[in-house]
Design a protein around this motif. Structure first.
Motif, PDB file in Angstrom:
ATOM      1  N   MET A  86       0.829  -1.201   0.000  1.00 28.45           N
ATOM      2  CA  MET A  86       0.000   0.000   0.000  1.00 28.45           C
ATOM      3  C   MET A  86       0.861   1.248   0.000  1.00 28.45           C
ATOM      4  O   MET A  86       0.380   2.341  -0.252  1.00 28.45           O
ATOM      5  CB  MET A  86      -0.927   0.018   1.204  1.00 28.45           C
ATOM      6  N   PHE A  87       2.146   1.096   0.307  1.00 28.78           N
ATOM      7  CA  PHE A  87       3.075   2.221   0.302  1.00 28.78           C
ATOM      8  C   PHE A  87       4.474   1.692   0.050  1.00 28.78           C
ATOM      9  O   PHE A  87       4.728   0.495   0.177  1.00 28.78           O
ATOM     10  CB  PHE A  87       3.016   2.999   1.623  1.00 28.78           C
ATOM     11  N   CYS A  88       5.383   2.593  -0.306  1.00 27.51           N
ATOM     12  CA  CYS A  88       6.779   2.234  -0.523  1.00 27.51           C
ATOM     13  C   CYS A  88       7.570   2.509   0.747  1.00 27.51           C
ATOM     14  O   CYS A  88       7.189   3.354   1.553  1.00 27.51           O
ATOM     15  CB  CYS A  88       7.363   3.045  -1.686  1.00 27.51           C
ATOM     16  N   THR A  89       8.657   1.807   0.907  1.00 24.22           N
ATOM     17  CA  THR A  89       9.527   1.968   2.063  1.00 24.22           C
ATOM     18  C   THR A  89      10.809   2.656   1.618  1.00 24.22           C
ATOM     19  O   THR A  89      11.407   2.258   0.618  1.00 24.22           O
ATOM     20  CB  THR A  89       9.861   0.585   2.662  1.00 24.22           C
ATOM     21  N   ALA A  90      11.220   3.685   2.348  1.00 25.18           N
ATOM     22  CA  ALA A  90      12.461   4.391   2.029  1.00 25.18           C
ATOM     23  C   ALA A  90      13.655   3.484   2.315  1.00 25.18           C
ATOM     24  O   ALA A  90      13.659   2.740   3.308  1.00 25.18           O
ATOM     25  CB  ALA A  90      12.564   5.663   2.854  1.00 25.18           C
ATOM     26  N   CYS A  91      14.640   3.542   1.448  1.00 22.40           N
ATOM     27  CA  CYS A  91      15.868   2.786   1.663  1.00 22.40           C
ATOM     28  C   CYS A  91      16.640   3.404   2.831  1.00 22.40           C
ATOM     29  O   CYS A  91      16.600   4.617   3.038  1.00 22.40           O
ATOM     30  CB  CYS A  91      16.736   2.815   0.409  1.00 22.40           C
ATOM     31  N   ASP A  92      17.324   2.569   3.600  1.00 15.50           N
ATOM     32  CA  ASP A  92      18.137   3.045   4.724  1.00 15.50           C
ATOM     33  C   ASP A  92      19.284   3.908   4.219  1.00 15.50           C
ATOM     34  O   ASP A  92      19.706   3.777   3.064  1.00 15.50           O
ATOM     35  CB  ASP A  92      18.703   1.864   5.522  1.00 15.50           C
ATOM     36  N   GLY A  93      19.823   4.747   5.082  1.00 16.23           N
ATOM     37  CA  GLY A  93      20.946   5.604   4.730  1.00 16.23           C
ATOM     38  C   GLY A  93      22.087   4.827   4.092  1.00 16.23           C
ATOM     39  O   GLY A  93      22.427   3.737   4.533  1.00 16.23           O
ATOM     40  N   GLY A  94      22.634   5.371   3.039  1.00 13.95           N
ATOM     41  CA  GLY A  94      23.750   4.728   2.352  1.00 13.95           C
ATOM     42  C   GLY A  94      23.336   3.685   1.342  1.00 13.95           C
ATOM     43  O   GLY A  94      24.167   3.077   0.687  1.00 13.95           O
ATOM     44  N   THR A  95      22.016   3.439   1.205  1.00 12.43           N
ATOM     45  CA  THR A  95      21.542   2.484   0.196  1.00 12.43           C
ATOM     46  C   THR A  95      20.532   3.171  -0.716  1.00 12.43           C
ATOM     47  O   THR A  95      19.949   4.192  -0.358  1.00 12.43           O
ATOM     48  CB  THR A  95      20.882   1.242   0.841  1.00 12.43           C
ATOM     49  N   VAL A  96      20.354   2.617  -1.898  1.00  6.72           N
ATOM     50  CA  VAL A  96      19.395   3.144  -2.871  1.00  6.72           C
ATOM     51  C   VAL A  96      18.604   1.990  -3.460  1.00  6.72           C
ATOM     52  O   VAL A  96      19.011   0.838  -3.386  1.00  6.72           O
ATOM     53  CB  VAL A  96      20.107   3.930  -4.005  1.00  6.72           C
ATOM     54  N   ALA A  97      17.490   2.320  -4.066  1.00  5.12           N
ATOM     55  CA  ALA A  97      16.655   1.296  -4.691  1.00  5.12           C
ATOM     56  C   ALA A  97      17.291   0.820  -5.989  1.00  5.12           C
ATOM     57  O   ALA A  97      17.916   1.599  -6.711  1.00  5.12           O
ATOM     58  CB  ALA A  97      15.263   1.852  -4.967  1.00  5.12           C
ATOM     59  N   ASN A  98      17.091  -0.460  -6.293  1.00  7.22           N
ATOM     60  CA  ASN A  98      17.542  -0.961  -7.588  1.00  7.22           C
ATOM     61  C   ASN A  98      16.621  -0.406  -8.674  1.00  7.22           C
ATOM     62  O   ASN A  98      15.648   0.298  -8.387  1.00  7.22           O
ATOM     63  CB  ASN A  98      17.597  -2.497  -7.596  1.00  7.22           C
ATOM     64  N   GLY A  99      16.905  -0.701  -9.931  1.00  7.43           N
ATOM     65  CA  GLY A  99      16.171  -0.130 -11.060  1.00  7.43           C
ATOM     66  C   GLY A  99      14.679  -0.389 -11.058  1.00  7.43           C
ATOM     67  O   GLY A  99      13.898   0.447 -11.506  1.00  7.43           O
ATOM     68  N   ASP A 100      14.244  -1.537 -10.540  1.00  5.80           N
ATOM     69  CA  ASP A 100      12.804  -1.833 -10.537  1.00  5.80           C
ATOM     70  C   ASP A 100      12.163  -1.605  -9.166  1.00  5.80           C
ATOM     71  O   ASP A 100      11.025  -1.980  -8.934  1.00  5.80           O
ATOM     72  CB  ASP A 100      12.521  -3.236 -11.066  1.00  5.80           C
ATOM     73  N   HIS A 101      12.904  -0.983  -8.245  1.00  8.57           N
ATOM     74  CA  HIS A 101      12.399  -0.585  -6.919  1.00  8.57           C
ATOM     75  C   HIS A 101      11.897  -1.759  -6.080  1.00  8.57           C
ATOM     76  O   HIS A 101      10.949  -1.634  -5.319  1.00  8.57           O
ATOM     77  CB  HIS A 101      11.297   0.469  -7.041  1.00  8.57           C
ATOM     78  N   THR A 102      12.570  -2.913  -6.222  1.00  6.60           N
ATOM     79  CA  THR A 102      12.163  -4.086  -5.458  1.00  6.60           C
ATOM     80  C   THR A 102      13.101  -4.396  -4.301  1.00  6.60           C
ATOM     81  O   THR A 102      12.790  -5.248  -3.475  1.00  6.60           O
ATOM     82  CB  THR A 102      12.075  -5.329  -6.372  1.00  6.60           C
ATOM     83  N   ALA A 103      14.238  -3.719  -4.229  1.00  3.36           N
ATOM     84  CA  ALA A 103      15.209  -3.942  -3.160  1.00  3.36           C
ATOM     85  C   ALA A 103      16.110  -2.720  -3.036  1.00  3.36           C
ATOM     86  O   ALA A 103      16.223  -1.926  -3.963  1.00  3.36           O
ATOM     87  CB  ALA A 103      16.045  -5.186  -3.447  1.00  3.36           C
ATOM     88  N   CYS A 104      16.745  -2.585  -1.877  1.00  2.00           N
ATOM     89  CA  CYS A 104      17.714  -1.512  -1.649  1.00  2.00           C
ATOM     90  C   CYS A 104      19.106  -2.124  -1.559  1.00  2.00           C
ATOM     91  O   CYS A 104      19.270  -3.247  -1.091  1.00  2.00           O
ATOM     92  CB  CYS A 104      17.411  -0.790  -0.333  1.00  2.00           C
ATOM     93  N   GLY A 105      20.098  -1.382  -1.994  1.00  2.00           N
ATOM     94  CA  GLY A 105      21.479  -1.854  -1.918  1.00  2.00           C
ATOM     95  C   GLY A 105      22.434  -0.682  -1.994  1.00  2.00           C
ATOM     96  O   GLY A 105      22.042   0.445  -2.284  1.00  2.00           O
ATOM     97  N   LYS A 106      23.697  -0.959  -1.741  1.00  2.00           N
ATOM     98  CA  LYS A 106      24.719   0.095  -1.800  1.00  2.00           C
ATOM     99  C   LYS A 106      24.994   0.448  -3.255  1.00  2.00           C
ATOM    100  O   LYS A 106      24.913  -0.385  -4.143  1.00  2.00           O
ATOM    101  CB  LYS A 106      26.000  -0.374  -1.127  1.00  2.00           C
ATOM    102  N   GLN A 107      25.303   1.712  -3.474  1.00  2.00           N
ATOM    103  CA  GLN A 107      25.614   2.183  -4.821  1.00  2.00           C
ATOM    104  C   GLN A 107      26.619   3.309  -4.694  1.00  2.00           C
ATOM    105  O   GLN A 107      26.569   4.068  -3.720  1.00  2.00           O
ATOM    106  CB  GLN A 107      24.332   2.683  -5.507  1.00  2.00           C
ATOM    107  N   ASN A 108      27.519   3.446  -5.687  1.00  2.00           N
ATOM    108  CA  ASN A 108      28.493   4.533  -5.551  1.00  2.00           C
ATOM    109  C   ASN A 108      27.779   5.875  -5.654  1.00  2.00           C
ATOM    110  O   ASN A 108      26.731   6.003  -6.271  1.00  2.00           O
ATOM    111  CB  ASN A 108      29.645   4.385  -6.553  1.00  2.00           C
ATOM    112  N   SER A 109      28.350   6.906  -5.032  1.00  2.00           N
ATOM    113  CA  SER A 109      27.662   8.188  -4.899  1.00  2.00           C
ATOM    114  C   SER A 109      27.389   8.866  -6.226  1.00  2.00           C
ATOM    115  O   SER A 109      26.339   9.470  -6.412  1.00  2.00           O
ATOM    116  CB  SER A 109      28.451   9.114  -3.974  1.00  2.00           C
TER     117      SER A 109
END
Length: 123
Positions: A86-109
């Motif tokens: 019903m809603f999206c969850t913000a990724c934790d600090g230092g992580t970003v969503a993958n291209g299809d917004h199904t998971a969060c992971g580390k990514q270079n700045s």
């Protein structure tokens, strides 16, 4: 009743019998019904009615049920969701969503900044 008034016709799936009992009405936004129904049922959280108003379809992973409650929308930058959300969850600090917004992971700045710019500029 049918046109000859010799038999009663039931309302089709996606419709309900009107309160005056003389016609069938389409179900409203995000509501469904089975054939012969006297009312429609609202779809539950994380689901939206299909085009025919005969079934509730789950929002896909990376989407959420919109605030108007009748469509699925893609999660925003640095947000993710599981199917049926019903809603999206913000990724934790230092992580970003993958291209299809199904998971969060580390990514270079640098890549993260370009990703956020692209998502906010072109939507």
């Amino acid at each position: 009743a049918n046109e000859e008034h010799t038999a009663c016709d039931e309302c089709q799936a996606g419709q309900y019998r009107s309160s005056d009992m003389d016609s069938c009405e389409e179900c409203g936004a995000n509501e469904i019904s089975a054939a012969g129904s006297t009312s429609c049922t609202a779809c539950g959280g994380g689901t939206v009615a299909n085009e025919e108003h005969t079934a509730c379809d789950e929002c896909q992973a990376g989407q959420y049920r919109s605030s108007d409650m009748d469509s699925c929308e893609e999660c925003g930058a640095s947000e993710m969701s599981a199917a049926g959300a019903m809603f999206c969850t913000a990724c934790d600090g230092g992580t970003v969503a993958n291209g299809d917004h199904t998971a969060c992971g580390k990514q270079n700045s640098t890549r993260y900044i370009l990703n956020v710019i692209n998502q906010t500029t072109f939507q």
